[in-house]
Motif scaffolding. Structure first.
Motif, PDB file in Angstrom:
ATOM      1  N   ASP A 124     -17.627   5.841   6.867  1.00  0.00           N
ATOM      2  CA  ASP A 124     -16.266   5.570   6.410  1.00  0.00           C
ATOM      3  C   ASP A 124     -16.050   6.195   5.035  1.00  0.00           C
ATOM      4  OD1 ASP A 124     -15.701   4.057   8.678  1.00  0.00           O
ATOM      5  OD2 ASP A 124     -16.425   2.208   7.757  1.00  0.00           O
ATOM      6  N   VAL A 125     -14.823   6.620   4.771  1.00  0.00           N
ATOM      7  CA  VAL A 125     -14.470   7.102   3.442  1.00  0.00           C
ATOM      8  C   VAL A 125     -14.200   5.871   2.582  1.00  0.00           C
ATOM      9  CG1 VAL A 125     -12.905   8.530   2.092  1.00  0.00           C
ATOM     10  CG2 VAL A 125     -13.467   9.183   4.435  1.00  0.00           C
ATOM     11  N   LEU A 126     -15.037   5.662   1.577  1.00  0.00           N
ATOM     12  CA  LEU A 126     -15.007   4.429   0.785  1.00  0.00           C
ATOM     13  C   LEU A 126     -14.467   4.701  -0.620  1.00  0.00           C
ATOM     14  CD1 LEU A 126     -18.532   3.091   1.797  1.00  0.00           C
ATOM     15  CD2 LEU A 126     -16.321   2.473   2.791  1.00  0.00           C
ATOM     16  N   PRO A 127     -13.780   3.711  -1.200  1.00  0.00           N
ATOM     17  CA  PRO A 127     -13.215   3.912  -2.545  1.00  0.00           C
ATOM     18  C   PRO A 127     -14.252   3.760  -3.648  1.00  0.00           C
ATOM     19  CG  PRO A 127     -12.665   1.724  -1.740  1.00  0.00           C
ATOM     20  CD  PRO A 127     -13.378   2.419  -0.611  1.00  0.00           C
ATOM     21  N   ASN A 128     -14.140   4.592  -4.676  1.00  0.00           N
ATOM     22  CA  ASN A 128     -14.890   4.421  -5.917  1.00  0.00           C
ATOM     23  C   ASN A 128     -14.042   3.613  -6.903  1.00  0.00           C
ATOM     24  OD1 ASN A 128     -17.279   5.897  -5.300  1.00  0.00           O
ATOM     25  ND2 ASN A 128     -16.175   7.821  -5.628  1.00  0.00           N
ATOM     26  N   PRO A 129     -14.651   3.022  -7.923  1.00  0.00           N
ATOM     27  CA  PRO A 129     -13.876   2.229  -8.896  1.00  0.00           C
ATOM     28  C   PRO A 129     -12.795   3.012  -9.617  1.00  0.00           C
ATOM     29  CG  PRO A 129     -16.225   1.745  -9.090  1.00  0.00           C
ATOM     30  CD  PRO A 129     -16.106   2.919  -8.168  1.00  0.00           C
TER      31      PRO A 129
ATOM     32  N   TRP B 286       0.829  -1.201   0.000  1.00  0.00           N
ATOM     33  CA  TRP B 286       0.000   0.000   0.000  1.00  0.00           C
ATOM     34  C   TRP B 286       0.864   1.252   0.000  1.00  0.00           C
ATOM     35  CZ3 TRP B 286      -5.440  -0.318   0.333  1.00  0.00           C
ATOM     36  CH2 TRP B 286      -5.934  -1.623   0.503  1.00  0.00           C
ATOM     37  N   LEU B 287       0.515   2.183  -0.854  1.00  0.00           N
ATOM     38  CA  LEU B 287       1.114   3.505  -0.848  1.00  0.00           C
ATOM     39  C   LEU B 287       0.053   4.449  -0.294  1.00  0.00           C
ATOM     40  CD1 LEU B 287       3.637   5.141  -1.660  1.00  0.00           C
ATOM     41  CD2 LEU B 287       2.466   5.642  -3.824  1.00  0.00           C
ATOM     42  N   GLY B 288       0.204   4.800   0.970  1.00  0.00           N
ATOM     43  CA  GLY B 288      -0.862   5.547   1.628  1.00  0.00           C
ATOM     44  C   GLY B 288      -2.131   4.722   1.674  1.00  0.00           C
ATOM     45  N   ASP B 289      -3.200   5.252   1.088  1.00  0.00           N
ATOM     46  CA  ASP B 289      -4.485   4.554   1.068  1.00  0.00           C
ATOM     47  C   ASP B 289      -4.722   3.790  -0.221  1.00  0.00           C
ATOM     48  OD1 ASP B 289      -5.460   5.564   3.625  1.00  0.00           O
ATOM     49  OD2 ASP B 289      -5.580   7.505   2.637  1.00  0.00           O
ATOM     50  N   ILE B 290      -3.715   3.721  -1.083  1.00  0.00           N
ATOM     51  CA  ILE B 290      -3.887   3.085  -2.384  1.00  0.00           C
ATOM     52  C   ILE B 290      -3.149   1.754  -2.415  1.00  0.00           C
ATOM     53  CG2 ILE B 290      -3.595   3.348  -4.867  1.00  0.00           C
ATOM     54  CD1 ILE B 290      -3.414   6.357  -4.415  1.00  0.00           C
ATOM     55  N   GLN B 291      -3.861   0.691  -2.723  1.00  0.00           N
ATOM     56  CA  GLN B 291      -3.191  -0.598  -2.876  1.00  0.00           C
ATOM     57  C   GLN B 291      -2.536  -0.628  -4.249  1.00  0.00           C
ATOM     58  OE1 GLN B 291      -5.595  -4.128  -2.498  1.00  0.00           O
ATOM     59  NE2 GLN B 291      -3.861  -5.491  -2.851  1.00  0.00           N
ATOM     60  N   ILE B 292      -1.237  -0.799  -4.274  1.00  0.00           N
ATOM     61  CA  ILE B 292      -0.524  -0.795  -5.547  1.00  0.00           C
ATOM     62  C   ILE B 292       0.080  -2.149  -5.890  1.00  0.00           C
ATOM     63  CG2 ILE B 292      -0.030   1.673  -5.376  1.00  0.00           C
ATOM     64  CD1 ILE B 292       2.834   0.964  -4.605  1.00  0.00           C
TER      65      ILE B 292
ATOM     66  N   PHE C 198     -14.033  12.582  -5.063  1.00  0.00           N
ATOM     67  CA  PHE C 198     -12.918  13.468  -4.714  1.00  0.00           C
ATOM     68  C   PHE C 198     -11.607  12.698  -4.569  1.00  0.00           C
ATOM     69  CE2 PHE C 198     -15.195  12.195  -0.895  1.00  0.00           C
ATOM     70  CZ  PHE C 198     -14.196  11.764  -0.042  1.00  0.00           C
ATOM     71  N   TYR C 199     -10.517  13.400  -4.792  1.00  0.00           N
ATOM     72  CA  TYR C 199      -9.162  12.872  -4.622  1.00  0.00           C
ATOM     73  C   TYR C 199      -8.239  14.063  -4.387  1.00  0.00           C
ATOM     74  CZ  TYR C 199      -4.908  10.177  -5.170  1.00  0.00           C
ATOM     75  OH  TYR C 199      -3.702   9.567  -4.933  1.00  0.00           O
ATOM     76  N   PRO C 200      -7.329  14.004  -3.425  1.00  0.00           N
ATOM     77  CA  PRO C 200      -6.998  12.875  -2.541  1.00  0.00           C
ATOM     78  C   PRO C 200      -8.042  12.620  -1.460  1.00  0.00           C
ATOM     79  CG  PRO C 200      -5.705  14.799  -1.967  1.00  0.00           C
ATOM     80  CD  PRO C 200      -6.447  15.165  -3.222  1.00  0.00           C
ATOM     81  N   LYS C 201      -7.752  11.651  -0.597  1.00  0.00           N
ATOM     82  CA  LYS C 201      -8.743  11.148   0.341  1.00  0.00           C
ATOM     83  C   LYS C 201      -9.156  12.124   1.435  1.00  0.00           C
ATOM     84  CE  LYS C 201      -9.627   7.099   3.290  1.00  0.00           C
ATOM     85  NZ  LYS C 201      -9.068   5.833   3.802  1.00  0.00           N
ATOM     86  N   PRO C 202      -8.241  12.899   2.034  1.00  0.00           N
ATOM     87  CA  PRO C 202      -8.652  13.770   3.153  1.00  0.00           C
ATOM     88  C   PRO C 202      -9.763  14.734   2.745  1.00  0.00           C
ATOM     89  CG  PRO C 202      -6.259  13.608   3.054  1.00  0.00           C
ATOM     90  CD  PRO C 202      -6.771  12.959   1.807  1.00  0.00           C
ATOM     91  N   VAL C 203     -10.828  14.767   3.523  1.00  0.00           N
ATOM     92  CA  VAL C 203     -11.967  15.635   3.241  1.00  0.00           C
ATOM     93  C   VAL C 203     -12.626  15.996   4.568  1.00  0.00           C
ATOM     94  CG1 VAL C 203     -13.624  13.736   2.974  1.00  0.00           C
ATOM     95  CG2 VAL C 203     -14.020  15.903   1.775  1.00  0.00           C
TER      96      VAL C 203
ATOM     97  N   THR D 179     -11.223   7.417  -6.906  1.00  0.00           N
ATOM     98  CA  THR D 179     -11.672   8.547  -6.095  1.00  0.00           C
ATOM     99  C   THR D 179     -12.401   7.996  -4.870  1.00  0.00           C
ATOM    100  OG1 THR D 179     -13.776   8.744  -7.299  1.00  0.00           O
ATOM    101  CG2 THR D 179     -11.888  10.015  -8.129  1.00  0.00           C
ATOM    102  N   TRP D 180     -12.949   8.914  -4.035  1.00  0.00           N
ATOM    103  CA  TRP D 180     -13.499   8.489  -2.752  1.00  0.00           C
ATOM    104  C   TRP D 180     -14.934   8.979  -2.564  1.00  0.00           C
ATOM    105  CZ3 TRP D 180     -10.576   5.091  -0.093  1.00  0.00           C
ATOM    106  CH2 TRP D 180      -9.218   5.032  -0.426  1.00  0.00           C
ATOM    107  N   TYR D 181     -15.629   8.305  -1.659  1.00  0.00           N
ATOM    108  CA  TYR D 181     -17.031   8.645  -1.363  1.00  0.00           C
ATOM    109  C   TYR D 181     -17.221   8.688   0.150  1.00  0.00           C
ATOM    110  CZ  TYR D 181     -22.006   7.923  -0.487  1.00  0.00           C
ATOM    111  OH  TYR D 181     -23.284   8.040  -0.013  1.00  0.00           O
ATOM    112  N   LEU D 182     -18.048   9.630   0.595  1.00  0.00           N
ATOM    113  CA  LEU D 182     -18.345   9.760   2.024  1.00  0.00           C
ATOM    114  C   LEU D 182     -19.765  10.283   2.183  1.00  0.00           C
ATOM    115  CD1 LEU D 182     -17.450  10.001   5.093  1.00  0.00           C
ATOM    116  CD2 LEU D 182     -16.812  12.351   4.536  1.00  0.00           C
ATOM    117  N   ARG D 183     -20.452   9.845   3.244  1.00  0.00           N
ATOM    118  CA  ARG D 183     -21.745  10.428   3.578  1.00  0.00           C
ATOM    119  C   ARG D 183     -21.755  10.823   5.041  1.00  0.00           C
ATOM    120  NH1 ARG D 183     -26.905   6.852   3.557  1.00  0.00           N
ATOM    121  NH2 ARG D 183     -27.028   6.825   5.809  1.00  0.00           N
TER     122      ARG D 183
END
Length: 332
Positions: A252-257, A49-55, A229-234, A260-264
């Motif tokens: 939770d801040v969830l990944p989009n395909p 993982w690089l930060g929040d991204i699985q590489i 949104f990207y990057p993750k912090p929001v 980018t990220w999604y939050l409610r």
């Protein structure tokens, strides 16, 4: 042994020359989860993982590394990749055998799971901090720092026994120290350089409001959706004027395909007190121009639109009816 496991995991990720540090702290780390079902059956999973991204990942069926991004290889050659895949295959075989032989010594009972994480974090200014930790059944077991094995209090006597054992193997400790303080930073900087364009992108969020299920009679659940949104912090908060509503519940801040990220964020309020509330969104891509959505205005707007459309439809039907009726009278 767990320390050897984590050390060999880090061998998976050597790299090239160090570049200038990114302005914000960012880490690269490897995780492993190994499930032991009985004395003959075990499963291993590993990912990078690089930060929040699985590489990176590991395909246990084919025994190959999965590079999830076009830039995940850094500056590796194909020969280096093949060598690492062979090393990883041998490592998993040896790891399973070692653990199964130590089951009775460390009073483990099937089924059980071992987790490990090892990596390094780059801070602004170029400072790099390495870390390595191990856990059994999700319980912190031990960590490694500056040639020292530190048993976790919650690991009890088993953790103390493990650290006493592993410190006898100076060669393994040297490998771990080299991988964490030299190899990991080199790989981190290499992949940051290769993926710079993707990692430094900024994508503006989209936001909209909806109403969730009523928590109880007379109450409303207000929902603020923020996506893309990207990057993750929001930062997302329900507000009344400039006053933050501390009852705001963030999911939770969830990944989009598309990476980018999604939050409610939700807020339960008395129905008659909902008007005047707003959802405020702050994100680095917005350049200080926050997104503000007003619940009252948006609700009234939809009501006005619905009434307008309904009236338009009624008027249209009336005009058509009048036209047909008028034409029929002309014929007579």
């Amino acid at each position: 042994m767990l320390l050897l496991v984590l050390a060999l995991l880090a061998v998976l990720f050597p790299a090239g020359d160090t570049q200038d540090a990114f302005p914000e702290p960012i880490s690269y780390y490897v995780t492993q989860s190994s499930s032991f079902f009985n004395s003959t059956w075990a499963q291993n999973q590993a990912s990078g993982w690089l930060g929040d991204i699985q590489i990176d990942g590991w395909n246990s069926d084919s025994g190959t590394i999965i590079f999830r991004k076009t830039w995940s290889k850094g500056n590796f050659s194909n020969d280096e990749i093949l060598e690492m895949e062979e090393l990883f295959r041998l490592y998993f075989l040896g790891f399973v055998k070692e653990v199964q032989e130590l089951v009775s010594d460390f009073q483990l009972e099937y089924p059980f799971e071992i987790q490990g994480i090892a990596g390094c974090e780059l801070h602004s200014g170029g400072a790099i901090v390495s870390f390595l930790m191990g856990a059994i059944e999700g319980l912190h077991f031990m960590s490694i720092n500056n040639y020292s094995c530190l048993p976790a209090p919650e690991g009890g006597t088993r953790a103390q026994k493990f650290c006493a054992l592993i410190l006898q193997y100076k060669g393994i400790c040297d490998i771990v120290e080299n991988l964490l303080t030299k190899v990991c930073p080199r790989y981190l900087m290499s992949v940051l350089e290769a993926g710079k364009a993707a990692l430094q992108k900024h994508v503006k969020p989209e936001a909209w409001l909806s109403q969730g299920p009523s928590p109880e009679p007379g109450y409303l659940q207000l929902v603020c959706h923020v996506s893309g949104f990207y990057p993750k912090p929001v930062w997302v908060m329900w507000m009344r004027g400039e006053q933050e509503q501390p009852e705001t519940q963030r999911g939770d801040v969830l990944p989009n395909p598309d990476d980018t990220w999604y939050l409610r964020a939700t807020l339960d309020v008395v129905a008659k007190e909902a008007t005047g509330l707003s959802c405020r969104v702050k994100h680095s891509s917005l350049g200080g121009q926050d997104i503000i959505l007003y619940w009252g205005n948006s609700s009234i707007g939809w009501i006005i639109l619905a009434v307008f459309v309904s009236c338009l439809i009624v008027l249209l039907f009336y005009v058509l009816w009048f036209y047909k009726h008028w034409s029929y009278q002309d014929i007579l």
